[in-house]
Design an enzyme around this catalytic site. Structure first.
Site, PDB file in Angstrom:
ATOM      1  N   ASP A   1      -1.697   5.576  -5.144  1.00 22.23           N
ATOM      2  CA  ASP A   1      -2.057   4.752  -3.990  1.00 22.23           C
ATOM      3  C   ASP A   1      -2.460   3.339  -4.398  1.00 22.23           C
ATOM      4  OD1 ASP A   1      -4.478   5.112  -1.241  1.00 22.23           O
ATOM      5  OD2 ASP A   1      -2.951   3.618  -1.695  1.00 22.23           O
TER       6      ASP A   1
ATOM      7  N   ASP B   1       0.816  -1.206   0.000  1.00 25.75           N
ATOM      8  CA  ASP B   1       0.000   0.000   0.000  1.00 25.75           C
ATOM      9  C   ASP B   1       0.854   1.262   0.000  1.00 25.75           C
ATOM     10  OD1 ASP B   1      -2.109   1.570   2.509  1.00 25.75           O
ATOM     11  OD2 ASP B   1      -1.882   1.933   0.357  1.00 25.75           O
TER      12      ASP B   1
HETATM   13  O1  LIG Z   1      -5.733   4.912   3.811  1.00 28.37           O
HETATM   14  C1  LIG Z   1      -5.469   4.915   2.469  1.00 28.37           C
HETATM   15  C2  LIG Z   1      -4.136   4.250   2.202  1.00 28.37           C
HETATM   16  N1  LIG Z   1      -4.350   3.416   1.035  1.00 28.37           N
HETATM   17  C3  LIG Z   1      -5.729   3.022   1.085  1.00 28.37           C
HETATM   18  C4  LIG Z   1      -5.842   1.666   1.671  1.00 28.37           C
HETATM   19  N2  LIG Z   1      -6.970   1.073   2.064  1.00 28.37           N
HETATM   20  C5  LIG Z   1      -6.574  -0.193   2.377  1.00 28.37           C
HETATM   21  C6  LIG Z   1      -7.465  -1.242   2.773  1.00 28.37           C
HETATM   22  C7  LIG Z   1      -7.149  -2.560   2.469  1.00 28.37           C
HETATM   23  C8  LIG Z   1      -8.028  -3.584   2.811  1.00 28.37           C
HETATM   24  C9  LIG Z   1      -9.203  -3.262   3.471  1.00 28.37           C
HETATM   25  C10 LIG Z   1     -10.172  -4.346   3.824  1.00 28.37           C
HETATM   26  F1  LIG Z   1      -9.544  -5.516   3.868  1.00 28.37           F
HETATM   27  F2  LIG Z   1     -11.155  -4.388   2.910  1.00 28.37           F
HETATM   28  F3  LIG Z   1     -10.689  -4.072   5.020  1.00 28.37           F
HETATM   29  C11 LIG Z   1      -9.535  -1.951   3.776  1.00 28.37           C
HETATM   30  C12 LIG Z   1      -8.661  -0.914   3.430  1.00 28.37           C
HETATM   31  N3  LIG Z   1      -5.266  -0.350   2.166  1.00 28.37           N
HETATM   32  O2  LIG Z   1      -4.789   0.838   1.772  1.00 28.37           O
HETATM   33  C13 LIG Z   1      -6.490   4.057   1.818  1.00 28.37           C
END
Ligand SMILES: O[C@H]1CN[C@@H](c2nc(-c3ccc(C(F)(F)F)cc3)no2)C1
Length: 326
Positions: free
Chosen positions: A215, A33
């Site tokens: 991102d 990420d």
């Molecule tokens: O904060 C920002 C940074 N990059 C974005 C981000 N969002 C998630 C994420 C991954 C998996 C999940 C879940 F597994 F569905 F819960 C939720 C969010 N990973 O990076 C948003």
């Protein structure tokens, strides 16, 4: 000097991409990420009820950083928190002998329910790492001095395995030349400025997309409300309050979205923007482009990144992003 490459395997609808990582004696699938800076994992310290179906980091191989903790909330209000260990982390053959590994002691349901992902590997700037009382470095920052080149690359694909590299650029992965743009890392993100845009075969690029972050951890492409509106006016889409965003026909006629970055135009195929049926079998798709309302900047997530080869480069001192067509 080290360099290496690791697969990036898509979940259904390319919602996220997962890569194999060895931490101590455990192998886990992590979501790389570039929008956050914590490396955290389901662990032996995660309640069993929250970790069903997940590989877990066995912290017994690590050295606990006594009194350290972490807590993170993502853009979609999911999150996790826990303790911190120093342990060996290997990604695609690149080794960090003492990497801060954040073992989860509590995890939100959306992570527990997403059994493809055993945690996240943050690749944003270490200035936004959440470990306290002493902030820790990302995997990239930890290994950076040992890399052949101080950079990593991202080659995501629609519906197929892509890859991340550390320490080298794979010139076979892109066509034409790389366009580099300066990065403002003051907020901890890989932030750059995008220029004009156009929809479909229109070549009259108009407006300016503006401040954006690259991102990999966000699935979609979030743009200024006016740009999203202009796209769906041409795509025959509409804002659907019930779905909480723009939807459009899945029928394969969605126009491309073109955006200028560093004076070069990059094309997001319309097929990437008819993102996924709103319910299984529906002819209406949720849009891969959405309005950035409430975020304050644009998010160039996987819908954009899978259309390009992206280079996250700090080898020149000042950070920069390189984009090439693929
Ligand atoms: O904060 C920002 C940074 N990059 C974005 C981000 N969002 C998630 C994420 C991954 C998996 C999940 C879940 F597994 F569905 F819960 C939720 C969010 N990973 O990076 C948003």
């Amino acid at each position: 000097a080290q360099s290496g490459t690791v697969a990036a395997d898509p979940q259904q609808y390319d919602q996220a991409y997962l890569s194999p990582v060895t931490i101590g004696n455990s192998q886990l699938m992590l979501d790389f990420d570039t929008g956050s800076a914590d490396l955290w994992a389901f662990s032996n310290e995660t309640p069993a009820s929250e970790s069903v179906g997940h590989a877990k980091y066995d912290s017994s191989t690590g050295t606990e950083l006594q009194g350290y903790s972490w807590s993170i909330t993502y853009g979609d209000q999911s999150g996790a928190a826990g303790n911190v260990y120093a342990d060996k982390v290997v990604v695609g053959g690149v080794t960090a002998t003492k990497q801060a590994v954040e073992a989860a002691t509590s995890i939100s349901t959306s992570f527990s329910d997403n059994t493809d992902s055993d945690g996240l590997l943050g690749l944003a700037f270490s200035s936004i790492n959440t470990v306290t009382p002493k902030q820790q470095t990302t995997f990239f920052d930890t290994v950076k001095p040992t890399l052949a080149k101080a950079l990593f690359t991202c080659d995501l694909k629609q519906g197929n395995a892509g890859s991340y590299t550390f320490g080298y650029i794979d010139t076979s992965k892109y066509t034409g030349s790389v366009t580099y743009v300066p990065v403002d890392d003051s907020q901890g993100f890989w932030s750059f400025t995008a220029g004009g845009y156009s929809v479909g075969s229109d070549n009259a690029t108009s407006g300016s997309v503006g401040v954006s972050i690259a991102d990999t951890g966000t699935s979609l492409l979030y743009l200024p409300a006016a740009v999203a509106k202009a796209y769906y006016a041409k795509a025959g889409g509409k804002f659907d309050n019930q779905q909480g965003g723009y939807t459009l026909p899945c029928n394969g006629n969605a126009p491309d979205f073109n955006v200028a970055i560093g004076g070069k135009t990059f094309v997001v195929p319309g097929s990437y923007i008819a993102y996924a049926p709103i319910t299984s079998g529906s002819q209406t798709c949720f849009g891969g482009i959405q309005a950035n309302t409430g975020i304050g900047f644009n998010i160039f997530g996987d819908v954009f990144l899978k259309a390009v080869y992206a280079i996250f480069d700090v080898s020149q001192g000042a950070p920069r992003l390189g984009f090439a067509a693929q």
